[in-house]
Design an enzyme around this catalytic site. Structure first.
Site, PDB file in Angstrom:
ATOM      1  N   ASP A  27       0.736  -1.293   0.088  1.00  0.00           N
ATOM      2  CA  ASP A  27      -0.023  -0.043   0.038  1.00  0.00           C
ATOM      3  C   ASP A  27       0.628   1.287   0.181  1.00  0.00           C
ATOM      4  O   ASP A  27       1.708   1.158   0.607  1.00  0.00           O
ATOM      5  CB  ASP A  27      -0.938   0.003   1.190  1.00  0.00           C
ATOM      6  CG  ASP A  27      -1.939   1.012   0.964  1.00  0.00           C
ATOM      7  OD1 ASP A  27      -2.371   1.475  -0.068  1.00  0.00           O
ATOM      8  OD2 ASP A  27      -2.610   1.323   1.910  1.00  0.00           O
ATOM      9  N   ASN A  29       1.110   3.568  -2.878  1.00  0.00           N
ATOM     10  CA  ASN A  29       1.564   3.721  -4.327  1.00  0.00           C
ATOM     11  C   ASN A  29       1.084   5.175  -4.697  1.00  0.00           C
ATOM     12  O   ASN A  29       2.222   6.069  -5.242  1.00  0.00           O
ATOM     13  CB  ASN A  29       1.290   2.728  -5.305  1.00  0.00           C
ATOM     14  CG  ASN A  29       1.953   1.320  -5.004  1.00  0.00           C
ATOM     15  OD1 ASN A  29       2.614   1.225  -4.264  1.00  0.00           O
ATOM     16  ND2 ASN A  29       1.271   0.277  -5.871  1.00  0.00           N
ATOM     17  N   ARG A  31       0.052   7.645  -2.821  1.00  0.00           N
ATOM     18  CA  ARG A  31       0.635   8.823  -1.733  1.00  0.00           C
ATOM     19  C   ARG A  31       2.124   9.028  -2.357  1.00  0.00           C
ATOM     20  O   ARG A  31       2.575  10.052  -2.243  1.00  0.00           O
ATOM     21  CB  ARG A  31       0.439   8.582  -0.331  1.00  0.00           C
ATOM     22  CG  ARG A  31      -0.907   8.716   0.172  1.00  0.00           C
ATOM     23  CD  ARG A  31      -1.212   8.067   1.265  1.00  0.00           C
ATOM     24  NE  ARG A  31      -1.549   6.765   1.194  1.00  0.00           N
ATOM     25  CZ  ARG A  31      -1.679   5.830   2.244  1.00  0.00           C
ATOM     26  NH1 ARG A  31      -1.434   6.325   3.571  1.00  0.00           N
ATOM     27  NH2 ARG A  31      -2.118   4.563   1.813  1.00  0.00           N
ATOM     28  N   ASN A  75     -10.941  -2.535  -5.505  1.00  0.00           N
ATOM     29  CA  ASN A  75     -10.115  -1.545  -6.271  1.00  0.00           C
ATOM     30  C   ASN A  75     -10.910  -1.248  -7.482  1.00  0.00           C
ATOM     31  O   ASN A  75     -10.461  -0.182  -8.363  1.00  0.00           O
ATOM     32  CB  ASN A  75      -8.850  -2.079  -6.496  1.00  0.00           C
ATOM     33  CG  ASN A  75      -7.783  -2.079  -5.281  1.00  0.00           C
ATOM     34  OD1 ASN A  75      -7.109  -2.875  -5.025  1.00  0.00           O
ATOM     35  ND2 ASN A  75      -8.239  -0.972  -4.431  1.00  0.00           N
ATOM     36  N   ARG A  78     -11.746   2.555  -8.356  1.00  0.00           N
ATOM     37  CA  ARG A  78     -11.111   3.841  -8.576  1.00  0.00           C
ATOM     38  C   ARG A  78     -11.486   4.164 -10.032  1.00  0.00           C
ATOM     39  O   ARG A  78     -12.037   3.343 -10.811  1.00  0.00           O
ATOM     40  CB  ARG A  78      -9.541   3.266  -8.657  1.00  0.00           C
ATOM     41  CG  ARG A  78      -9.402   2.894  -7.278  1.00  0.00           C
ATOM     42  CD  ARG A  78      -7.901   2.465  -6.960  1.00  0.00           C
ATOM     43  NE  ARG A  78      -7.412   2.077  -5.561  1.00  0.00           N
ATOM     44  CZ  ARG A  78      -6.351   2.083  -5.042  1.00  0.00           C
ATOM     45  NH1 ARG A  78      -5.333   2.746  -5.765  1.00  0.00           N
ATOM     46  NH2 ARG A  78      -6.209   1.912  -3.995  1.00  0.00           N
ATOM     47  N   ARG A 201      -5.674  -1.549   8.714  1.00  0.00           N
ATOM     48  CA  ARG A 201      -6.797  -2.544   8.435  1.00  0.00           C
ATOM     49  C   ARG A 201      -6.268  -3.667   7.477  1.00  0.00           C
ATOM     50  O   ARG A 201      -5.253  -3.508   6.832  1.00  0.00           O
ATOM     51  CB  ARG A 201      -7.910  -1.344   7.854  1.00  0.00           C
ATOM     52  CG  ARG A 201      -7.500  -0.759   6.839  1.00  0.00           C
ATOM     53  CD  ARG A 201      -8.658   0.071   6.250  1.00  0.00           C
ATOM     54  NE  ARG A 201      -8.191   0.851   5.271  1.00  0.00           N
ATOM     55  CZ  ARG A 201      -8.001   2.172   5.416  1.00  0.00           C
ATOM     56  NH1 ARG A 201      -8.454   2.765   6.557  1.00  0.00           N
ATOM     57  NH2 ARG A 201      -7.700   3.116   4.482  1.00  0.00           N
TER      58      ARG A 201
HETATM   59  C1  IPE Z   1      -5.799  -2.697  -0.344  1.00  0.00           C
HETATM   60  O1  IPE Z   1      -5.204  -1.464  -0.345  1.00  0.00           O
HETATM   61  C2  IPE Z   1      -5.564  -3.148  -1.548  1.00  0.00           C
HETATM   62  C3  IPE Z   1      -3.951  -3.617  -2.176  1.00  0.00           C
HETATM   63  C4  IPE Z   1      -3.019  -2.985  -1.580  1.00  0.00           C
HETATM   64  C5  IPE Z   1      -4.007  -4.067  -3.445  1.00  0.00           C
HETATM   65  P1  IPE Z   1      -6.308  -0.114  -0.614  1.00  0.00           P
HETATM   66  O2  IPE Z   1      -5.572   1.302  -0.765  1.00  0.00           O
HETATM   67  O3  IPE Z   1      -7.290  -0.554  -1.774  1.00  0.00           O
HETATM   68  O4  IPE Z   1      -7.222  -0.100   0.716  1.00  0.00           O
HETATM   69  P2  IPE Z   1      -7.930   1.052   1.434  1.00  0.00           P
HETATM   70  O5  IPE Z   1      -9.070   1.497   0.485  1.00  0.00           O
HETATM   71  O6  IPE Z   1      -7.002   1.933   1.959  1.00  0.00           O
HETATM   72  O7  IPE Z   1      -8.753   0.013   2.583  1.00  0.00           O
HETATM   73  C1  IPE Z   2      -1.674   0.203  -3.481  1.00  0.00           C
HETATM   74  O1  IPE Z   2      -1.496   1.670  -3.312  1.00  0.00           O
HETATM   75  C2  IPE Z   2      -1.817  -0.437  -4.705  1.00  0.00           C
HETATM   76  C3  IPE Z   2      -3.317  -0.939  -5.067  1.00  0.00           C
HETATM   77  C4  IPE Z   2      -4.342  -0.585  -4.583  1.00  0.00           C
HETATM   78  C5  IPE Z   2      -3.315  -0.980  -6.606  1.00  0.00           C
HETATM   79  P1  IPE Z   2      -2.528   2.727  -3.242  1.00  0.00           P
HETATM   80  O2  IPE Z   2      -2.875   2.852  -4.859  1.00  0.00           O
HETATM   81  O3  IPE Z   2      -3.967   2.222  -2.617  1.00  0.00           O
HETATM   82  O4  IPE Z   2      -2.003   3.788  -2.645  1.00  0.00           O
HETATM   83  P2  IPE Z   2      -2.572   4.920  -1.653  1.00  0.00           P
HETATM   84  O5  IPE Z   2      -2.960   4.055  -0.558  1.00  0.00           O
HETATM   85  O6  IPE Z   2      -3.556   5.580  -2.481  1.00  0.00           O
HETATM   86  O7  IPE Z   2      -1.278   5.780  -1.430  1.00  0.00           O
HETATM   87 MG    MG Z   3      -4.003   2.201  -0.519  1.00  0.00          MG
END
Ligand code: IPE
Ligand code: IPE
Ligand code: MG
Length: 248
Positions: A27, A29, A31, A75, A78, A201
Protein backbone atom coordinates in the site's frame (compact mmCIF):
# COMPACT_ATOMS: atom_id res chain seq x y z
CA UNK A 1 0.04 -3.95 17.47
CA UNK A 2 3.24 -2.18 16.62
CA UNK A 3 4.20 0.47 14.18
CA UNK A 4 7.51 2.00 13.41
CA UNK A 5 8.12 5.68 13.83
CA UNK A 6 11.88 5.42 13.84
CA UNK A 7 14.11 2.95 12.08
CA UNK A 8 15.34 0.16 14.35
CA UNK A 9 18.63 -1.62 13.91
CA UNK A 10 18.31 -4.63 11.61
CA UNK A 11 18.87 -8.02 13.23
CA UNK A 12 21.62 -10.13 11.61
CA UNK A 13 20.35 -12.74 9.17
CA UNK A 14 21.20 -15.76 11.33
CA UNK A 15 19.32 -14.39 14.35
CA UNK A 16 16.13 -13.77 12.49
CA UNK A 17 13.05 -15.83 12.96
CA UNK A 18 11.56 -15.76 9.50
CA UNK A 19 7.82 -16.38 9.14
CA UNK A 20 6.88 -19.43 7.12
CA UNK A 21 3.90 -17.73 5.54
CA UNK A 22 3.97 -13.98 4.95
CA UNK A 23 1.30 -11.64 3.58
CA UNK A 24 2.11 -8.17 2.29
CA UNK A 25 -0.43 -5.42 1.63
CA UNK A 26 1.50 -3.35 -0.90
CA UNK A 27 0.00 0.00 0.00
CA UNK A 28 0.93 3.65 -0.52
CA UNK A 29 1.73 3.80 -4.24
CA UNK A 30 -0.65 6.68 -4.88
CA UNK A 31 0.63 8.80 -1.98
CA UNK A 32 4.23 8.12 -2.97
CA UNK A 33 3.54 9.54 -6.44
CA UNK A 34 1.51 12.50 -5.18
CA UNK A 35 4.31 13.49 -2.82
CA UNK A 36 6.51 13.83 -5.89
CA UNK A 37 3.92 15.71 -7.93
CA UNK A 38 3.49 12.68 -10.21
CA UNK A 39 0.29 10.94 -11.35
CA UNK A 40 -0.78 8.04 -9.09
CA UNK A 41 0.10 5.60 -11.87
CA UNK A 42 3.79 6.46 -11.44
CA UNK A 43 3.53 5.04 -7.94
CA UNK A 44 2.20 1.77 -9.32
CA UNK A 45 5.13 1.56 -11.75
CA UNK A 46 7.70 1.96 -8.96
CA UNK A 47 5.60 -0.26 -6.67
CA UNK A 48 5.79 -3.05 -9.26
CA UNK A 49 9.60 -2.81 -9.25
CA UNK A 50 9.60 -3.01 -5.45
CA UNK A 51 7.41 -6.08 -5.69
CA UNK A 52 9.97 -7.87 -7.88
CA UNK A 53 12.85 -6.97 -5.61
CA UNK A 54 11.10 -7.91 -2.36
CA UNK A 55 9.69 -11.16 -3.76
CA UNK A 56 13.17 -12.39 -4.69
CA UNK A 57 14.50 -11.34 -1.30
CA UNK A 58 11.72 -13.25 0.49
CA UNK A 59 12.72 -16.39 -1.39
CA UNK A 60 16.33 -15.94 -0.37
CA UNK A 61 15.29 -15.43 3.28
CA UNK A 62 13.61 -18.85 3.31
CA UNK A 63 9.96 -17.76 3.33
CA UNK A 64 7.88 -20.72 2.11
CA UNK A 65 4.68 -18.86 1.16
CA UNK A 66 4.33 -15.21 0.23
CA UNK A 67 1.00 -13.62 -0.64
CA UNK A 68 1.02 -10.11 -2.06
CA UNK A 69 -2.09 -7.98 -2.39
CA UNK A 70 -1.97 -6.52 -5.90
CA UNK A 71 -5.61 -5.63 -6.66
CA UNK A 72 -8.66 -6.02 -4.44
CA UNK A 73 -12.28 -6.74 -5.36
CA UNK A 74 -12.93 -3.16 -4.17
CA UNK A 75 -10.21 -1.52 -6.30
CA UNK A 76 -12.57 -1.42 -9.34
CA UNK A 77 -14.11 1.62 -7.63
CA UNK A 78 -11.08 3.67 -8.65
CA UNK A 79 -11.16 5.98 -11.70
CA UNK A 80 -11.18 3.95 -14.92
CA UNK A 81 -7.91 5.56 -15.95
CA UNK A 82 -6.15 4.21 -12.87
CA UNK A 83 -7.70 0.74 -13.18
CA UNK A 84 -6.56 0.64 -16.84
CA UNK A 85 -3.05 1.71 -15.86
CA UNK A 86 -2.84 -1.02 -13.21
CA UNK A 87 -4.09 -3.65 -15.68
CA UNK A 88 -1.60 -2.50 -18.35
CA UNK A 89 1.20 -2.68 -15.84
CA UNK A 90 0.11 -6.14 -14.86
CA UNK A 91 0.10 -7.25 -18.45
CA UNK A 92 3.59 -5.90 -18.98
CA UNK A 93 4.80 -7.32 -15.68
CA UNK A 94 3.43 -10.77 -16.45
CA UNK A 95 5.16 -10.90 -19.82
CA UNK A 96 8.52 -9.86 -18.36
CA UNK A 97 8.17 -12.00 -15.27
CA UNK A 98 7.60 -15.16 -17.25
CA UNK A 99 11.29 -15.00 -18.10
CA UNK A 100 12.26 -13.57 -14.72
CA UNK A 101 10.55 -16.33 -12.73
CA UNK A 102 12.30 -19.02 -14.77
CA UNK A 103 15.58 -18.01 -13.14
CA UNK A 104 14.12 -18.07 -9.62
CA UNK A 105 12.98 -21.05 -7.61
CA UNK A 106 9.51 -19.52 -7.18
CA UNK A 107 6.17 -21.20 -7.86
CA UNK A 108 3.62 -18.60 -8.93
CA UNK A 109 -0.11 -18.86 -8.17
CA UNK A 110 -2.87 -16.31 -8.60
CA UNK A 111 -5.65 -16.02 -6.06
CA UNK A 112 -8.88 -14.13 -6.66
CA UNK A 113 -11.77 -14.13 -9.10
CA UNK A 114 -10.34 -14.27 -12.62
CA UNK A 115 -13.64 -14.04 -14.47
CA UNK A 116 -13.75 -10.22 -14.86
CA UNK A 117 -10.12 -10.00 -16.03
CA UNK A 118 -9.20 -9.57 -19.69
CA UNK A 119 -8.61 -12.77 -21.66
CA UNK A 120 -4.97 -11.93 -22.51
CA UNK A 121 -4.17 -11.32 -18.85
CA UNK A 122 -5.84 -14.58 -17.81
CA UNK A 123 -3.80 -16.37 -20.46
CA UNK A 124 -0.53 -14.93 -19.12
CA UNK A 125 -1.55 -15.83 -15.56
CA UNK A 126 -2.04 -19.44 -16.60
CA UNK A 127 1.28 -19.49 -18.42
CA UNK A 128 3.08 -18.13 -15.36
CA UNK A 129 1.44 -20.79 -13.18
CA UNK A 130 2.13 -23.65 -15.56
CA UNK A 131 5.73 -22.72 -16.27
CA UNK A 132 6.60 -22.49 -12.56
CA UNK A 133 4.43 -25.37 -11.24
CA UNK A 134 7.47 -27.64 -10.85
CA UNK A 135 9.48 -25.16 -8.73
CA UNK A 136 10.20 -26.30 -5.22
CA UNK A 137 11.15 -23.00 -3.59
CA UNK A 138 8.80 -20.34 -2.31
CA UNK A 139 5.15 -20.29 -3.38
CA UNK A 140 4.16 -16.79 -4.45
CA UNK A 141 0.42 -16.08 -4.36
CA UNK A 142 -0.45 -12.93 -6.26
CA UNK A 143 -3.83 -11.68 -5.03
CA UNK A 144 -5.53 -10.19 -8.03
CA UNK A 145 -9.19 -9.20 -7.96
CA UNK A 146 -9.01 -10.83 -4.56
CA UNK A 147 -11.31 -10.24 -1.61
CA UNK A 148 -11.46 -12.42 1.49
CA UNK A 149 -15.24 -12.17 1.67
CA UNK A 150 -15.57 -13.17 -1.99
CA UNK A 151 -13.20 -16.09 -1.38
CA UNK A 152 -15.14 -17.44 1.61
CA UNK A 153 -18.47 -16.95 -0.15
CA UNK A 154 -17.23 -18.84 -3.23
CA UNK A 155 -15.90 -21.64 -1.01
CA UNK A 156 -19.23 -21.92 0.84
CA UNK A 157 -21.07 -22.01 -2.48
CA UNK A 158 -18.81 -24.77 -3.79
CA UNK A 159 -19.50 -26.90 -0.71
CA UNK A 160 -23.25 -26.22 -0.99
CA UNK A 161 -23.14 -27.42 -4.60
CA UNK A 162 -21.41 -30.62 -3.51
CA UNK A 163 -24.07 -31.20 -0.84
CA UNK A 164 -26.79 -30.63 -3.44
CA UNK A 165 -25.08 -33.09 -5.79
CA UNK A 166 -25.11 -35.68 -3.00
CA UNK A 167 -21.29 -35.91 -2.90
CA UNK A 168 -21.08 -34.78 0.74
CA UNK A 169 -23.54 -34.17 3.60
CA UNK A 170 -23.96 -30.93 5.64
CA UNK A 171 -21.88 -32.58 8.39
CA UNK A 172 -18.94 -32.64 5.95
CA UNK A 173 -18.88 -28.84 5.94
CA UNK A 174 -16.07 -28.41 8.43
CA UNK A 175 -13.29 -25.92 9.04
CA UNK A 176 -11.02 -28.27 7.12
CA UNK A 177 -13.27 -28.71 4.08
CA UNK A 178 -13.99 -24.98 3.93
CA UNK A 179 -10.27 -24.24 4.16
CA UNK A 180 -9.65 -26.70 1.31
CA UNK A 181 -12.20 -24.85 -0.84
CA UNK A 182 -10.34 -21.53 -0.47
CA UNK A 183 -7.91 -20.29 -3.13
CA UNK A 184 -5.03 -21.08 -0.78
CA UNK A 185 -6.27 -24.69 -0.28
CA UNK A 186 -3.70 -26.67 1.72
CA UNK A 187 -1.27 -23.83 2.44
CA UNK A 188 -0.49 -23.25 6.13
CA UNK A 189 -2.02 -20.30 8.02
CA UNK A 190 -0.46 -16.86 7.60
CA UNK A 191 2.13 -16.02 10.27
CA UNK A 192 2.72 -12.36 9.59
CA UNK A 193 0.88 -9.62 7.73
CA UNK A 194 2.84 -6.51 6.80
CA UNK A 195 1.31 -3.23 5.73
CA UNK A 196 3.31 -0.13 4.97
CA UNK A 197 1.77 3.35 4.46
CA UNK A 198 0.12 3.97 7.83
CA UNK A 199 -3.25 2.28 7.34
CA UNK A 200 -4.24 -0.03 10.17
CA UNK A 201 -6.62 -2.43 8.50
CA UNK A 202 -6.80 -5.66 6.52
CA UNK A 203 -8.91 -4.24 3.66
CA UNK A 204 -10.44 -7.68 3.00
CA UNK A 205 -7.04 -9.43 2.66
CA UNK A 206 -6.71 -13.09 3.77
CA UNK A 207 -9.37 -12.73 6.45
CA UNK A 208 -9.69 -16.48 7.03
CA UNK A 209 -5.98 -17.28 6.72
CA UNK A 210 -4.84 -14.54 9.10
CA UNK A 211 -6.99 -15.66 12.07
CA UNK A 212 -3.82 -15.99 14.20
CA UNK A 213 -1.41 -13.88 12.17
CA UNK A 214 0.80 -11.25 13.71
CA UNK A 215 0.41 -7.74 12.28
CA UNK A 216 3.18 -5.27 11.62
CA UNK A 217 2.01 -1.89 10.39
CA UNK A 218 4.86 0.30 9.19
CA UNK A 219 3.65 3.85 9.09
CA UNK A 220 7.02 5.36 8.23
CA UNK A 221 7.24 3.92 4.74
CA UNK A 222 5.25 3.75 1.50
CA UNK A 223 5.42 0.60 -0.62
CA UNK A 224 7.49 2.01 -3.55
CA UNK A 225 10.29 2.89 -1.05
CA UNK A 226 10.19 -0.50 0.68
CA UNK A 227 13.65 -2.11 0.95
CA UNK A 228 15.16 -5.38 2.10
CA UNK A 229 16.12 -3.73 5.40
CA UNK A 230 12.45 -2.84 6.02
CA UNK A 231 11.57 -6.49 5.65
CA UNK A 232 14.28 -7.32 8.14
CA UNK A 233 12.90 -4.81 10.65
CA UNK A 234 9.52 -6.50 10.34
CA UNK A 235 11.06 -9.95 10.83
CA UNK A 236 12.89 -8.71 13.91
CA UNK A 237 9.59 -7.48 15.35
CA UNK A 238 7.91 -10.78 14.43
CA UNK A 239 10.66 -12.69 16.25
CA UNK A 240 9.85 -10.72 19.42
CA UNK A 241 6.17 -11.67 19.44
CA UNK A 242 4.84 -14.27 21.82
CA UNK A 243 2.35 -16.32 19.83
CA UNK A 244 -0.04 -18.27 22.03
CA UNK A 245 -2.81 -19.41 19.66
CA UNK A 246 -5.30 -19.34 22.51
CA UNK A 247 -3.09 -21.39 24.82
CA UNK A 248 -1.01 -20.13 27.72
C1 IPE B 1 -5.59 -2.64 -0.31
O1 IPE B 1 -5.23 -1.32 -0.40
C2 IPE B 1 -5.46 -3.30 -1.65
C3 IPE B 1 -4.11 -3.41 -2.19
C4 IPE B 1 -3.01 -3.02 -1.60
C5 IPE B 1 -4.04 -4.04 -3.46
P1 IPE B 1 -6.31 -0.16 -0.60
O2 IPE B 1 -5.55 1.11 -0.68
O3 IPE B 1 -7.22 -0.48 -1.71
O4 IPE B 1 -7.14 -0.25 0.76
P2 IPE B 1 -8.03 0.84 1.50
O5 IPE B 1 -9.02 1.38 0.50
O6 IPE B 1 -7.10 1.92 1.96
O7 IPE B 1 -8.65 0.13 2.64
C1 IPE C 1 -1.67 0.19 -3.37
O1 IPE C 1 -1.39 1.54 -3.38
C2 IPE C 1 -1.78 -0.39 -4.76
C3 IPE C 1 -3.14 -0.79 -5.16
C4 IPE C 1 -4.21 -0.73 -4.42
C5 IPE C 1 -3.27 -1.29 -6.51
P1 IPE C 1 -2.55 2.61 -3.42
O2 IPE C 1 -2.89 2.91 -4.84
O3 IPE C 1 -3.70 2.18 -2.58
O4 IPE C 1 -1.86 3.87 -2.79
P2 IPE C 1 -2.50 4.90 -1.77
O5 IPE C 1 -2.99 4.11 -0.60
O6 IPE C 1 -3.61 5.59 -2.49
O7 IPE C 1 -1.37 5.82 -1.42
MG1 MG D 1 -4.12 2.42 -0.61
Amino acid sequence: MLFFKKKTTPVPLEERLVPQNLGIIMDGNGRWARKRGLPRQAGHVTGAQTFRKITKYCERCGIRYLTVYAFSTENWKRPQEEVDAIMNLLHQYLRESLADFQKENIRVRFIGDRAPLAEDIRQLMEEAEESTAHKEGMTLNIALNYGGQQEITAAARRLAERVQAGEITPADVTEESLQQALYTEDQPPVDLILRPSGEYRLSNFLIWQSAYAEFVFMEDILWPDFKESDLERAFAEFARRNRRFGGV
